[in-house]
Design a protein around this motif. Structure first.
Motif, PDB file in Angstrom:
ATOM      1  N   UNK A  25       0.810  -1.216   0.000  1.00  0.00           N
ATOM      2  CA  UNK A  25       0.000   0.000   0.000  1.00  0.00           C
ATOM      3  C   UNK A  25       0.853   1.280   0.000  1.00  0.00           C
ATOM      4  N   UNK A  26       2.159   1.131  -0.272  1.00  0.00           N
ATOM      5  CA  UNK A  26       3.028   2.289  -0.462  1.00  0.00           C
ATOM      6  C   UNK A  26       3.784   2.784   0.753  1.00  0.00           C
ATOM      7  N   UNK A  27       3.609   2.164   1.918  1.00  0.00           N
ATOM      8  CA  UNK A  27       4.364   2.580   3.100  1.00  0.00           C
ATOM      9  C   UNK A  27       5.814   2.157   2.917  1.00  0.00           C
ATOM     10  N   UNK A  37      23.219 -12.093  11.707  1.00  0.00           N
ATOM     11  CA  UNK A  37      21.954 -11.753  12.338  1.00  0.00           C
ATOM     12  C   UNK A  37      20.829 -12.053  11.361  1.00  0.00           C
ATOM     13  N   UNK A  38      19.670 -12.340  11.896  1.00  0.00           N
ATOM     14  CA  UNK A  38      18.552 -12.650  11.010  1.00  0.00           C
ATOM     15  C   UNK A  38      17.285 -11.966  11.496  1.00  0.00           C
ATOM     16  N   UNK A  39      16.324 -11.880  10.604  1.00  0.00           N
ATOM     17  CA  UNK A  39      14.999 -11.405  10.968  1.00  0.00           C
ATOM     18  C   UNK A  39      14.237 -12.635  11.436  1.00  0.00           C
ATOM     19  N   UNK A  40      13.842 -12.663  12.696  1.00  0.00           N
ATOM     20  CA  UNK A  40      13.150 -13.824  13.235  1.00  0.00           C
ATOM     21  C   UNK A  40      11.710 -13.861  12.765  1.00  0.00           C
ATOM     22  N   UNK A  41      11.048 -12.708  12.767  1.00  0.00           N
ATOM     23  CA  UNK A  41       9.644 -12.670  12.383  1.00  0.00           C
ATOM     24  C   UNK A  41       9.299 -11.329  11.778  1.00  0.00           C
ATOM     25  N   UNK A  42       8.630 -11.367  10.649  1.00  0.00           N
ATOM     26  CA  UNK A  42       8.126 -10.168  10.006  1.00  0.00           C
ATOM     27  C   UNK A  42       6.799 -10.569   9.396  1.00  0.00           C
ATOM     28  N   UNK A  43       5.715 -10.112  10.005  1.00  0.00           N
ATOM     29  CA  UNK A  43       4.392 -10.571   9.599  1.00  0.00           C
ATOM     30  C   UNK A  43       3.529  -9.429   9.106  1.00  0.00           C
ATOM     31  N   UNK A  44       2.669  -9.712   8.166  1.00  0.00           N
ATOM     32  CA  UNK A  44       1.686  -8.766   7.656  1.00  0.00           C
ATOM     33  C   UNK A  44       0.645  -8.546   8.740  1.00  0.00           C
ATOM     34  N   UNK A  45       0.385  -7.297   9.111  1.00  0.00           N
ATOM     35  CA  UNK A  45      -0.538  -6.993  10.198  1.00  0.00           C
ATOM     36  C   UNK A  45      -1.920  -6.593   9.692  1.00  0.00           C
ATOM     37  N   UNK A  46      -2.121  -6.558   8.405  1.00  0.00           N
ATOM     38  CA  UNK A  46      -3.411  -6.168   7.858  1.00  0.00           C
ATOM     39  C   UNK A  46      -4.479  -7.220   8.092  1.00  0.00           C
ATOM     40  N   UNK A  47      -5.718  -6.830   7.940  1.00  0.00           N
ATOM     41  CA  UNK A  47      -6.818  -7.762   8.161  1.00  0.00           C
ATOM     42  C   UNK A  47      -7.024  -8.699   6.972  1.00  0.00           C
ATOM     43  N   UNK A  52      -0.392  -8.673  -2.604  1.00  0.00           N
ATOM     44  CA  UNK A  52       0.531  -7.894  -3.412  1.00  0.00           C
ATOM     45  C   UNK A  52       1.939  -8.035  -2.848  1.00  0.00           C
ATOM     46  N   UNK A  53       2.959  -8.065  -3.700  1.00  0.00           N
ATOM     47  CA  UNK A  53       4.328  -8.217  -3.198  1.00  0.00           C
ATOM     48  C   UNK A  53       4.893  -6.922  -2.629  1.00  0.00           C
ATOM     49  N   UNK A  54       5.903  -7.073  -1.777  1.00  0.00           N
ATOM     50  CA  UNK A  54       6.696  -5.961  -1.267  1.00  0.00           C
ATOM     51  C   UNK A  54       7.825  -5.708  -2.256  1.00  0.00           C
ATOM     52  N   UNK A  55       8.289  -4.477  -2.346  1.00  0.00           N
ATOM     53  CA  UNK A  55       9.456  -4.146  -3.141  1.00  0.00           C
ATOM     54  C   UNK A  55      10.611  -3.914  -2.186  1.00  0.00           C
TER      55      UNK A  55
END
Length: 75
Positions: A25-27, A37-47, A52-55
């Motif tokens: 959505x452009x944010x 180091x790693x990203x343990x969790x990154x989740x979509x918080x939308x309902x 749509x993919x992230x860039x």
């Protein structure tokens, strides 16, 4: 590195540096990764499910301090 992905953590696995991540959505977000180091969790918080993919775009290399010497405070 520029990628279109549904899983930002997977796209950044093994990468180092500063990345601009743009949501469907452009944010815009900046994510900095470091070796070992790693990203343990990154989740979509939308309902709604993320359809749509992230860039993901690399905007900077990591800063290293190799080869630089620190001055002694007693000098």
């Amino acid at each position: 590195m520029t990628a279109s992905t549904y899983d930002v953590a997977e796209a950044l696995q093994g990468e180092t540096g500063k990345f601009e991540v743009t949501s469907p959505n452009g944010e815009r977000y900046f994510v900095t990764t470091q070796p070992g180091h790693s990203i343990i969790s990154l989740e979509w918080a939308g309902s709604e499910p993320n359809s749509q993919p992230f860039l993901v775009r690399k905007v900077a290399q990591p800063v290293t301090t190799e080869g630089r010497s620190k001055r002694s405070a007693a000098a």
